[in-house]
Design a protein around this motif. Structure first.
Motif, mmCIF file in Angstrom:
data_model
loop_
_atom_site.group_PDB
_atom_site.id
_atom_site.type_symbol
_atom_site.label_atom_id
_atom_site.label_comp_id
_atom_site.label_asym_id
_atom_site.label_seq_id
_atom_site.Cartn_x
_atom_site.Cartn_y
_atom_site.Cartn_z
ATOM 1 N N HIS A 23 0.836 -1.203 0.000
ATOM 2 C CA HIS A 23 0.000 0.000 0.000
ATOM 3 C C HIS A 23 0.871 1.252 0.000
ATOM 4 O O HIS A 23 0.634 2.192 -0.786
ATOM 5 N N PHE A 24 1.887 1.281 0.843
ATOM 6 C CA PHE A 24 2.753 2.459 0.901
ATOM 7 C C PHE A 24 3.563 2.628 -0.383
ATOM 8 O O PHE A 24 3.802 3.749 -0.832
ATOM 9 N N ALA A 25 3.980 1.515 -0.958
ATOM 10 C CA ALA A 25 4.728 1.611 -2.213
ATOM 11 C C ALA A 25 3.869 2.210 -3.323
ATOM 12 O O ALA A 25 4.387 2.886 -4.223
ATOM 13 N N ARG A 26 2.558 2.001 -3.253
ATOM 14 C CA ARG A 26 1.656 2.549 -4.271
ATOM 15 C C ARG A 26 1.430 4.042 -4.099
ATOM 16 O O ARG A 26 1.240 4.758 -5.084
ATOM 17 N N ILE A 27 1.433 4.525 -2.868
ATOM 18 C CA ILE A 27 1.001 5.911 -2.651
ATOM 19 C C ILE A 27 2.162 6.894 -2.543
ATOM 20 O O ILE A 27 1.924 8.104 -2.475
ATOM 21 N N THR A 28 3.389 6.412 -2.515
ATOM 22 C CA THR A 28 4.510 7.335 -2.455
ATOM 23 C C THR A 28 5.357 7.192 -3.707
ATOM 24 O O THR A 28 5.586 6.076 -4.186
ATOM 25 N N PRO A 29 5.821 8.301 -4.280
ATOM 26 C CA PRO A 29 6.607 8.220 -5.504
ATOM 27 C C PRO A 29 8.053 7.804 -5.255
ATOM 28 O O PRO A 29 8.750 7.420 -6.190
ATOM 29 N N GLY A 68 8.198 -4.508 -1.542
ATOM 30 C CA GLY A 68 8.259 -3.144 -2.041
ATOM 31 C C GLY A 68 9.172 -2.204 -1.298
ATOM 32 O O GLY A 68 9.474 -1.125 -1.808
ATOM 33 N N ALA A 69 9.591 -2.552 -0.086
ATOM 34 C CA ALA A 69 10.571 -1.709 0.603
ATOM 35 C C ALA A 69 11.945 -1.955 -0.004
ATOM 36 O O ALA A 69 12.264 -3.076 -0.417
ATOM 37 N N SER A 70 12.766 -0.909 -0.044
ATOM 38 C CA SER A 70 14.106 -1.062 -0.610
ATOM 39 C C SER A 70 15.196 -0.864 0.433
ATOM 40 O O SER A 70 16.361 -1.176 0.179
ATOM 41 N N ARG A 71 14.810 -0.340 1.615
ATOM 42 C CA ARG A 71 15.783 -0.033 2.653
ATOM 43 C C ARG A 71 15.154 -0.292 4.014
ATOM 44 O O ARG A 71 13.926 -0.398 4.136
ATOM 45 N N LEU A 72 16.003 -0.350 5.049
ATOM 46 C CA LEU A 72 15.544 -0.586 6.413
ATOM 47 C C LEU A 72 16.037 0.536 7.309
ATOM 48 O O LEU A 72 17.090 1.125 7.068
ATOM 49 N N GLY A 73 15.268 0.821 8.358
ATOM 50 C CA GLY A 73 15.661 1.825 9.331
ATOM 51 C C GLY A 73 15.536 1.289 10.739
ATOM 52 O O GLY A 73 14.605 0.530 11.047
ATOM 53 N N VAL A 74 16.483 1.664 11.587
ATOM 54 C CA VAL A 74 16.463 1.310 13.010
ATOM 55 C C VAL A 74 16.983 2.514 13.786
ATOM 56 O O VAL A 74 17.455 3.484 13.208
ATOM 57 N N THR A 75 16.901 2.438 15.102
ATOM 58 C CA THR A 75 17.485 3.500 15.903
ATOM 59 C C THR A 75 18.965 3.223 16.148
ATOM 60 O O THR A 75 19.830 3.890 15.593
ATOM 61 N N SER A 76 19.283 2.206 16.936
ATOM 62 C CA SER A 76 20.663 2.019 17.375
ATOM 63 C C SER A 76 21.485 1.187 16.400
ATOM 64 O O SER A 76 20.945 0.398 15.613
ATOM 65 N N LEU A 77 22.801 1.350 16.504
ATOM 66 C CA LEU A 77 23.705 0.491 15.741
ATOM 67 C C LEU A 77 23.557 -0.961 16.152
ATOM 68 O O LEU A 77 23.721 -1.865 15.324
ATOM 69 N N ASP A 78 23.281 -1.226 17.420
ATOM 70 C CA ASP A 78 23.082 -2.615 17.854
ATOM 71 C C ASP A 78 21.950 -3.266 17.069
ATOM 72 O O ASP A 78 22.046 -4.428 16.657
ATOM 73 N N GLU A 79 20.862 -2.522 16.861
ATOM 74 C CA GLU A 79 19.749 -3.075 16.080
ATOM 75 C C GLU A 79 20.179 -3.336 14.644
ATOM 76 O O GLU A 79 19.803 -4.359 14.038
ATOM 77 N N ALA A 80 20.951 -2.425 14.077
ATOM 78 C CA ALA A 80 21.418 -2.595 12.700
ATOM 79 C C ALA A 80 22.351 -3.793 12.579
ATOM 80 O O ALA A 80 22.252 -4.602 11.641
ATOM 81 N N LEU A 81 23.275 -3.935 13.524
ATOM 82 C CA LEU A 81 24.219 -5.056 13.486
ATOM 83 C C LEU A 81 23.492 -6.385 13.666
ATOM 84 O O LEU A 81 23.902 -7.406 13.091
#
Length: 373
Positions: free
Chosen positions: A37-43, A70-83
């Motif tokens: 749904h979000f991929a459809r409504i955002t350019p 449809g997502a192309s990237r990920l987001g997190v707060t801390s580096l621990d979450e990313a690692l």
């Protein structure tokens, strides 16, 4: 066979079965539908925000699902979450945006994790090779560089050829109500911030201001990317119901008893039976994430009918007024779900507790057995 194996084998595998422990079912199909749904409504691109273990849903499973839909990237707060995502062999681009000055910036570079930079101190501490999103405070008064400090931060970033500025980010303060003056101001600040960055000689390819609410309600805030967190899990802050809920919590009745009028229930006897009735006990309480503030207001679904929780929600258990339903020990109680069968939703639980869905979801405890589907 070990006791642990016995527990694992006894976990219920389907809706409506008799099980012996509370189970949180995570509908990854609903996550995928919400991403589409979000991929459809955002350019622009969709960044799936999987912070706080994907709002209690399980970060790895949600991340893979979002990337597949449809997502192309990920987001997190801390580096621990990313690692932790890298440890689970998720190699998509990841942005981490809330870290101390002395974070492990070298690990971010080694693992290809992009980081947000909200201050000159953060910028100076970065390891060579860092890929950064300069973070501008667009009116929240929390994270991000203050506008007065922004030109200096951009100029300092331009003087670091060993650091790549790939993005500019901000956050809106009033996106739940897009007519709010605060968001118009936030959009103006963000646009100014991008212009300042470019005038300093930077080329921020990624520009992202909108989170879930703004992506749904405020097309003027859409730039090259939108950050979708709450919306992945069916939370629409403006409430029209355009998204699909993702969680169902069930628990078996551990006890059933008939009590007479005048019987008090729970600590403090905040509820007293007005008549002879049947009470049911479930082994889910505030340690599992049920808000204690919802005591004597919340409802659950038992045998197709809503029944009230009575007395105070305890750490480990809650009591249901079953009336004359004829329920038995082992019957499955639906604490919340998508609402399609008449069961309460997470949104209703949040209303009963005087809070938001985000808090209910992220508070769901580790004792709940998770089942992904």
């Amino acid at each position: 066979m070990t006791a642990l194996a016995d527990v694992a084998r006894s976990t219920p595998s389907g809706e409506g079965e008799r099980g012996n422990r509370p189970t949180l079912a995570v509908d990854l199909g609903a996550v995928g539908a919400n991403v589409r749904h979000f991929a459809r409504i955002t350019p622009g691109e969709v960044m799936a925000v999987v912070k706080a273990d994907a709002f209690g849903h399980g970060a790895a499973g949600v991340a893979r699902t979002a990337l597949a839909h449809g997502a192309s990237r990920l987001g997190v707060t801390s580096l621990d979450e990313a690692l932790a995502l890298r440890f689970r062999h998720i190699d998509a681009p990841v942005l981490s945006w809330l870290n101390p000055v002395d974070a492990n910036w070298g690990a971010a570079v080694r693992e290809g994790i992009e980081v947000a930079v909200p201050s000159a101190e953060h910028l100076a501490a970065l390891a060579p090779g860092a890929r950064v999103h300069l973070h501008l405070d667009c009116g929240t008064g929390r994270d991000g560089a203050e506008p007065a400090a922004w030109p200096g931060l951009c100029a300092a970033a331009a003087r670091r050829p060993d650091v790549s500025v790939v993005g500019v980010m901000g956050h809106l303060s009033c996106a739940d109500a897009p007519s709010e003056r605060g968001d118009a101001s936030g959009r103006e600040i963000f646009g100014w911030g991008v212009r300042v960055a470019r005038a300093a000689g930077l080329d921020p390819v990624h520009q992202h201001l909108a989170a879930t609410a703004a992506t749904l309600n405020d097309p003027l805030s859409h730039h090259t990317m939108s950050r979708i967190g709450a919306g992945l899990f069916g939370i629409d802050p403006s409430g029209p119901g355009r998204l699909t809920p993702t969680l169902t919590l069930t628990a078996p009745l551990l006890g059933v008893r008939t009590v007479s009028a005048g019987t008090g229930v729970g600590y403090g006897h905040t509820w007293v039976a007005p008549r002879t009735t049947t009470l049911g006990l479930v082994g889910v309480g505030y340690a599992d994430g049920l808000p204690r503030s919802a005591s004597n207001r919340a409802q659950v679904l038992v045998r197709g009918r809503r029944r009230p929780l009575v007395g105070r929600i305890s750490m480990d258990m809650s009591v249901i007024d079953l009336g004359t339903e004829g329920a038995q020990m082992g019957d499955v109680v639906t604490v919340f779900g998508p609402g399609t069968a008449g069961e309460p939703t997470v949104a209703e639980w949040a209303s009963w507790a005087g809070t938001i869905e985000h808090e209910v979801m992220t508070g769901l405890g580790p004792r709940l057995a998770r089942r992904m589907s």
